[in-house]
Scaffold this active site. Structure first.
Site, PDB file in Angstrom:
ATOM      1  N   LYS A  87      73.152  15.919  61.283  1.00  0.00           N
ATOM      2  CA  LYS A  87      73.757  17.153  61.760  1.00  0.00           C
ATOM      3  C   LYS A  87      75.278  17.052  61.713  1.00  0.00           C
ATOM      4  O   LYS A  87      75.854  16.084  62.210  1.00  0.00           O
ATOM      5  CB  LYS A  87      73.321  17.436  63.200  1.00  0.00           C
ATOM      6  CG  LYS A  87      71.829  17.694  63.341  1.00  0.00           C
ATOM      7  CD  LYS A  87      71.452  17.906  64.800  1.00  0.00           C
ATOM      8  CE  LYS A  87      69.943  18.140  64.926  1.00  0.00           C
ATOM      9  NZ  LYS A  87      69.539  18.295  66.347  1.00  0.00           N
ATOM     10  N   ASP A 132      54.345   2.416  58.293  1.00  0.00           N
ATOM     11  CA  ASP A 132      54.325   3.532  59.239  1.00  0.00           C
ATOM     12  C   ASP A 132      55.325   4.568  58.753  1.00  0.00           C
ATOM     13  O   ASP A 132      56.443   4.226  58.386  1.00  0.00           O
ATOM     14  CB  ASP A 132      54.712   3.035  60.635  1.00  0.00           C
ATOM     15  CG  ASP A 132      54.472   4.064  61.722  1.00  0.00           C
ATOM     16  OD1 ASP A 132      53.829   5.089  61.451  1.00  0.00           O
ATOM     17  OD2 ASP A 132      54.933   3.827  62.860  1.00  0.00           O
ATOM     18  N   ALA A 133      54.948   5.823  58.749  1.00  0.00           N
ATOM     19  CA  ALA A 133      55.843   6.875  58.271  1.00  0.00           C
ATOM     20  C   ALA A 133      57.061   7.006  59.177  1.00  0.00           C
ATOM     21  O   ALA A 133      57.009   6.731  60.378  1.00  0.00           O
ATOM     22  CB  ALA A 133      55.102   8.207  58.185  1.00  0.00           C
ATOM     23  N   LYS A 183      77.199  21.254  65.200  1.00  0.00           N
ATOM     24  CA  LYS A 183      75.979  21.215  66.004  1.00  0.00           C
ATOM     25  C   LYS A 183      76.276  20.482  67.311  1.00  0.00           C
ATOM     26  O   LYS A 183      76.513  19.278  67.316  1.00  0.00           O
ATOM     27  CB  LYS A 183      74.838  20.507  65.270  1.00  0.00           C
ATOM     28  CG  LYS A 183      74.104  21.361  64.246  1.00  0.00           C
ATOM     29  CD  LYS A 183      74.885  21.585  63.001  1.00  0.00           C
ATOM     30  CE  LYS A 183      74.043  22.244  61.912  1.00  0.00           C
ATOM     31  NZ  LYS A 183      74.870  22.645  60.756  1.00  0.00           N
ATOM     32  N   ASP A 186      74.379  19.585  69.592  1.00  0.00           N
ATOM     33  CA  ASP A 186      73.451  18.487  69.857  1.00  0.00           C
ATOM     34  C   ASP A 186      74.140  17.149  69.648  1.00  0.00           C
ATOM     35  O   ASP A 186      73.920  16.188  70.393  1.00  0.00           O
ATOM     36  CB  ASP A 186      72.242  18.555  68.913  1.00  0.00           C
ATOM     37  CG  ASP A 186      71.156  19.473  69.420  1.00  0.00           C
ATOM     38  OD1 ASP A 186      71.200  19.849  70.607  1.00  0.00           O
ATOM     39  OD2 ASP A 186      70.259  19.819  68.634  1.00  0.00           O
ATOM     40  N   PHE A 240      53.098  -9.693  60.589  1.00  0.00           N
ATOM     41  CA  PHE A 240      53.844  -8.443  60.428  1.00  0.00           C
ATOM     42  C   PHE A 240      54.586  -8.516  59.090  1.00  0.00           C
ATOM     43  O   PHE A 240      55.795  -8.637  59.029  1.00  0.00           O
ATOM     44  CB  PHE A 240      54.808  -8.264  61.591  1.00  0.00           C
ATOM     45  CG  PHE A 240      55.603  -6.976  61.597  1.00  0.00           C
ATOM     46  CD1 PHE A 240      55.311  -5.912  60.744  1.00  0.00           C
ATOM     47  CD2 PHE A 240      56.657  -6.823  62.488  1.00  0.00           C
ATOM     48  CE1 PHE A 240      56.056  -4.742  60.754  1.00  0.00           C
ATOM     49  CE2 PHE A 240      57.412  -5.658  62.508  1.00  0.00           C
ATOM     50  CZ  PHE A 240      57.115  -4.620  61.651  1.00  0.00           C
ATOM     51  N   HIS A 248      63.589  -0.002  60.551  1.00  0.00           N
ATOM     52  CA  HIS A 248      62.496   0.765  61.154  1.00  0.00           C
ATOM     53  C   HIS A 248      62.355   2.083  60.379  1.00  0.00           C
ATOM     54  O   HIS A 248      63.357   2.683  59.982  1.00  0.00           O
ATOM     55  CB  HIS A 248      62.804   1.036  62.623  1.00  0.00           C
ATOM     56  CG  HIS A 248      61.705   1.726  63.354  1.00  0.00           C
ATOM     57  ND1 HIS A 248      61.484   3.082  63.261  1.00  0.00           N
ATOM     58  CD2 HIS A 248      60.752   1.240  64.189  1.00  0.00           C
ATOM     59  CE1 HIS A 248      60.449   3.410  64.008  1.00  0.00           C
ATOM     60  NE2 HIS A 248      59.989   2.312  64.594  1.00  0.00           N
ATOM     61  N   GLU A 288      67.158  16.675  57.127  1.00  0.00           N
ATOM     62  CA  GLU A 288      66.026  15.912  57.657  1.00  0.00           C
ATOM     63  C   GLU A 288      65.406  15.077  56.542  1.00  0.00           C
ATOM     64  O   GLU A 288      65.353  15.508  55.382  1.00  0.00           O
ATOM     65  CB  GLU A 288      64.959  16.857  58.218  1.00  0.00           C
ATOM     66  CG  GLU A 288      65.491  17.917  59.181  1.00  0.00           C
ATOM     67  CD  GLU A 288      65.964  17.355  60.493  1.00  0.00           C
ATOM     68  OE1 GLU A 288      65.656  16.183  60.794  1.00  0.00           O
ATOM     69  OE2 GLU A 288      66.655  18.081  61.230  1.00  0.00           O
ATOM     70  N   ARG A 296      63.675  10.744  65.536  1.00  0.00           N
ATOM     71  CA  ARG A 296      62.612  10.389  66.471  1.00  0.00           C
ATOM     72  C   ARG A 296      62.993   9.267  67.436  1.00  0.00           C
ATOM     73  O   ARG A 296      62.174   8.871  68.259  1.00  0.00           O
ATOM     74  CB  ARG A 296      61.344   9.982  65.709  1.00  0.00           C
ATOM     75  CG  ARG A 296      60.583  11.163  65.166  1.00  0.00           C
ATOM     76  CD  ARG A 296      59.132  10.851  64.917  1.00  0.00           C
ATOM     77  NE  ARG A 296      58.928   9.796  63.950  1.00  0.00           N
ATOM     78  CZ  ARG A 296      57.772   9.615  63.294  1.00  0.00           C
ATOM     79  NH1 ARG A 296      56.751  10.407  63.532  1.00  0.00           N
ATOM     80  NH2 ARG A 296      57.649   8.641  62.418  1.00  0.00           N
ATOM     81  N   LYS A 297      64.203   8.744  67.347  1.00  0.00           N
ATOM     82  CA  LYS A 297      64.586   7.628  68.217  1.00  0.00           C
ATOM     83  C   LYS A 297      65.781   8.017  69.095  1.00  0.00           C
ATOM     84  O   LYS A 297      66.769   7.311  69.180  1.00  0.00           O
ATOM     85  CB  LYS A 297      64.902   6.397  67.362  1.00  0.00           C
ATOM     86  CG  LYS A 297      63.651   5.757  66.763  1.00  0.00           C
ATOM     87  CD  LYS A 297      62.790   5.144  67.846  1.00  0.00           C
ATOM     88  CE  LYS A 297      61.484   4.566  67.316  1.00  0.00           C
ATOM     89  NZ  LYS A 297      60.496   5.632  67.029  1.00  0.00           N
ATOM     90  N   ASP A 314      61.842   5.196  61.070  1.00  0.00           N
ATOM     91  CA  ASP A 314      62.638   6.325  61.552  1.00  0.00           C
ATOM     92  C   ASP A 314      64.124   6.109  61.298  1.00  0.00           C
ATOM     93  O   ASP A 314      64.867   7.056  61.008  1.00  0.00           O
ATOM     94  CB  ASP A 314      62.402   6.545  63.049  1.00  0.00           C
ATOM     95  CG  ASP A 314      60.981   6.971  63.359  1.00  0.00           C
ATOM     96  OD1 ASP A 314      60.350   7.605  62.490  1.00  0.00           O
ATOM     97  OD2 ASP A 314      60.492   6.656  64.461  1.00  0.00           O
ATOM     98  N   LYS A 315      64.570   4.861  61.404  1.00  0.00           N
ATOM     99  CA  LYS A 315      65.981   4.571  61.186  1.00  0.00           C
ATOM    100  C   LYS A 315      66.351   4.631  59.700  1.00  0.00           C
ATOM    101  O   LYS A 315      67.486   4.966  59.358  1.00  0.00           O
ATOM    102  CB  LYS A 315      66.340   3.207  61.778  1.00  0.00           C
ATOM    103  CG  LYS A 315      66.482   3.252  63.275  1.00  0.00           C
ATOM    104  CD  LYS A 315      67.733   4.008  63.655  1.00  0.00           C
ATOM    105  CE  LYS A 315      67.557   4.810  64.904  1.00  0.00           C
ATOM    106  NZ  LYS A 315      68.568   5.841  65.066  1.00  0.00           N
ATOM    107  N   LYS A 375      61.797  -4.562  65.987  1.00  0.00           N
ATOM    108  CA  LYS A 375      62.000  -3.902  67.272  1.00  0.00           C
ATOM    109  C   LYS A 375      62.292  -4.975  68.323  1.00  0.00           C
ATOM    110  O   LYS A 375      61.745  -6.082  68.257  1.00  0.00           O
ATOM    111  CB  LYS A 375      60.749  -3.118  67.701  1.00  0.00           C
ATOM    112  CG  LYS A 375      60.325  -2.046  66.721  1.00  0.00           C
ATOM    113  CD  LYS A 375      59.046  -1.342  67.171  1.00  0.00           C
ATOM    114  CE  LYS A 375      59.328  -0.314  68.230  1.00  0.00           C
ATOM    115  NZ  LYS A 375      58.120   0.508  68.528  1.00  0.00           N
ATOM    116  N   GLU A 389      69.293  22.377  55.450  1.00  0.00           N
ATOM    117  CA  GLU A 389      70.205  23.435  55.062  1.00  0.00           C
ATOM    118  C   GLU A 389      71.626  22.900  54.901  1.00  0.00           C
ATOM    119  O   GLU A 389      72.051  22.010  55.646  1.00  0.00           O
ATOM    120  CB  GLU A 389      70.223  24.540  56.127  1.00  0.00           C
ATOM    121  CG  GLU A 389      68.891  25.240  56.317  1.00  0.00           C
ATOM    122  CD  GLU A 389      67.921  24.431  57.147  1.00  0.00           C
ATOM    123  OE1 GLU A 389      66.740  24.326  56.736  1.00  0.00           O
ATOM    124  OE2 GLU A 389      68.329  23.874  58.172  1.00  0.00           O
TER     125      GLU A 389
END
Length: 392
Positions: free
Chosen positions: A272, A245-246, A276, A278, A237, A17, A45, A251-252, A19-20, A172, A58
């Site tokens: 990260k 798709d970008a 961090k 998060d 597909f 995917h 990123e 995002r997931k 994003d992955k 998916k 960074e």
């Protein structure tokens, strides 16, 4: 009052995917830097689209003079990720896509906040983090997300082995799981969309390929004549991945965690380093929740932690056993700081997070995985059970 009979749905996305792909590249870069410098601070990123990957963020190193040397390796790391995922499309190919690297030195002001004025290491940012566990599966994870991941992992295995050469990387899955008496008992609908090789392949053709593997993964009896199947419901597909798709790192976040079955603090994980919170505190919260359930203190448990940038200790600890607790939630809250140091340094030390163990987390969930001998998925251990029992 909680409901006992209902249907709950979660989705997963494959390593291919868009994003992955970006999560994988960001975490592979993080691993490469941690392998060279276990104290590296990284916020990486990645953005991917047709024939292009853009990397930014960074980096702070113990020896900052080595940054330029390490940066030369970044394009090769990204290409290796894309190749391993399996992209060799005309408009997204590991050998030919353009890779731009804009990683640079970490902000001195952020570094100052993490180090703290008193020299005690503070959190890398403010925020709230949640961990969750439930005894409805052996992995102590919600069944919808756990089995959605399992389906895509299995399809990736047979694609990469050559057993199913007509499958492609982007996919998916989505499962609607029926609960009776609060326990998962079956699947009311299965949605599977997977990239494939040939425009002549119909949805029926793709279902014939994937159905045996889906049945293999799901518990016996969960698929019935009443189960609805939606395999490649839009039809063809073939164009997939970042060409279709970008993609973007982070995002997931619901796919990465509990599939919507538990709260989420909003922070993404990939790219990260473990200063961090998060990332590291979300891992700690899962670790604590899982050990609470493994100890038999509750059938379900949510743990929330909160932090302020530059402050070492968590501002709050909250536990919720959702009416299933054998131990009062306040007692669990009081026990938690007795069994684990929840400062950023304490979390990293306890879970051994300053290691190159993150690329493997980038697809198929950060939780519900088997702990690895080298320290990967250390937050999935249940080695706090005895300590928690004594502390309450």
């Amino acid at each position: 009052m909680s409901r006992d009979n209902y249907t709950f749905t979660s989705e997963s996305v494959s390593e291919g995917h868009p994003d992955k792909v970006c999560d994988r590249i960001s975490d592979a870069i993080l691993d490469a830097l941690l392998a060279e410098d276990p104290l590296a601070r990284v916020a990486c990123e990645t953005f991917a689209t047709t024939n292009r990957v853009v990397i930014g963020g960074e980096v702070g190193l113990t020896d900052q003079a080595k940054l330029a040397e390490y940066m030369e390796r970044i394009p090769d790391i990204a290409r290796a990720c894309i190749k391993d995922i399996g992209y060799e499309q005309d408009k997204f190919h590991h050998a030919t896509c353009k890779i731009s690297n804009y990683l640079h030195e970490q902000s001195a002001h952020i570094a100052q906040g993490v180090t703290g004025e008193r020299g005690d290491e503070g959190a890398g940012d403010q925020g709230i983090m949640f961990g969750y566990a439930t005894n409805e599966t052996d992995a102590l994870m919600p069944a919808p997300i756990q089995y959605s991941h399992a389906i895509l992992r299995r399809l990736a295995e047979v694609r990469k082995s050559g057993q199913e050469p007509l499958l492609r990387p982007d996919a998916k899955s989505q499962l609607s799981v029926r609960y009776e008496g609060g326990k998962p008992v079956g699947v009311s609908s299965i949605v599977l969309s997977t990239q494939h090789a040939d425009e002549s392949q119909s949805s029926a053709d793709i279902r014939a390929i994937v159905e045996p593997y889906i049945r293999e993964v799901l518990p016996e009896g969960w698929i019935t004549d009443a189960t609805e199947w939606w395999v490649n419901p839009t039809g063809t597909f073939v164009i997939g991945g970042p060409d279709g798709d970008a993609g973007l790192t982070g995002r997931k976040i619901i796919v990465d965690t509990y599939g919507g079955a538990a709260p989420h603090g909003g922070g993404a994980f990939s790219g990260k380093d473990p200063t961090k919170v998060d990332r590291s505190a979300a891992y700690a919260a899962r670790y604590l929740a899982k050990n609470v359930v493994a100890a038999g203190m509750a059938d379900r448990c949510t743990i929330q932690l909160s932090y302020a940038i530059g402050v070492a200790k968590p501002l709050s600890i909250y536990a919720d056993t959702h009416g299933t607790g054998q131990v009062d939630a306040a007692a669990i809250e009081a026990a938690i700081p007795q069994v684990m140091d929840l400062t950023p340094r304490g979390i990293r030390t306890h879970l051994e997070l300053n290691k190159p163990i993150y690329e493997r987390t980038a697809a198929y969930g950060h939780f519900g995985r088997t702990p690895d001998a080298d320290g990967g998925f250390s937050w999935e251990r249940t080695d706090l059970v005895d300590a928690l029992k004594k502390a309450v």
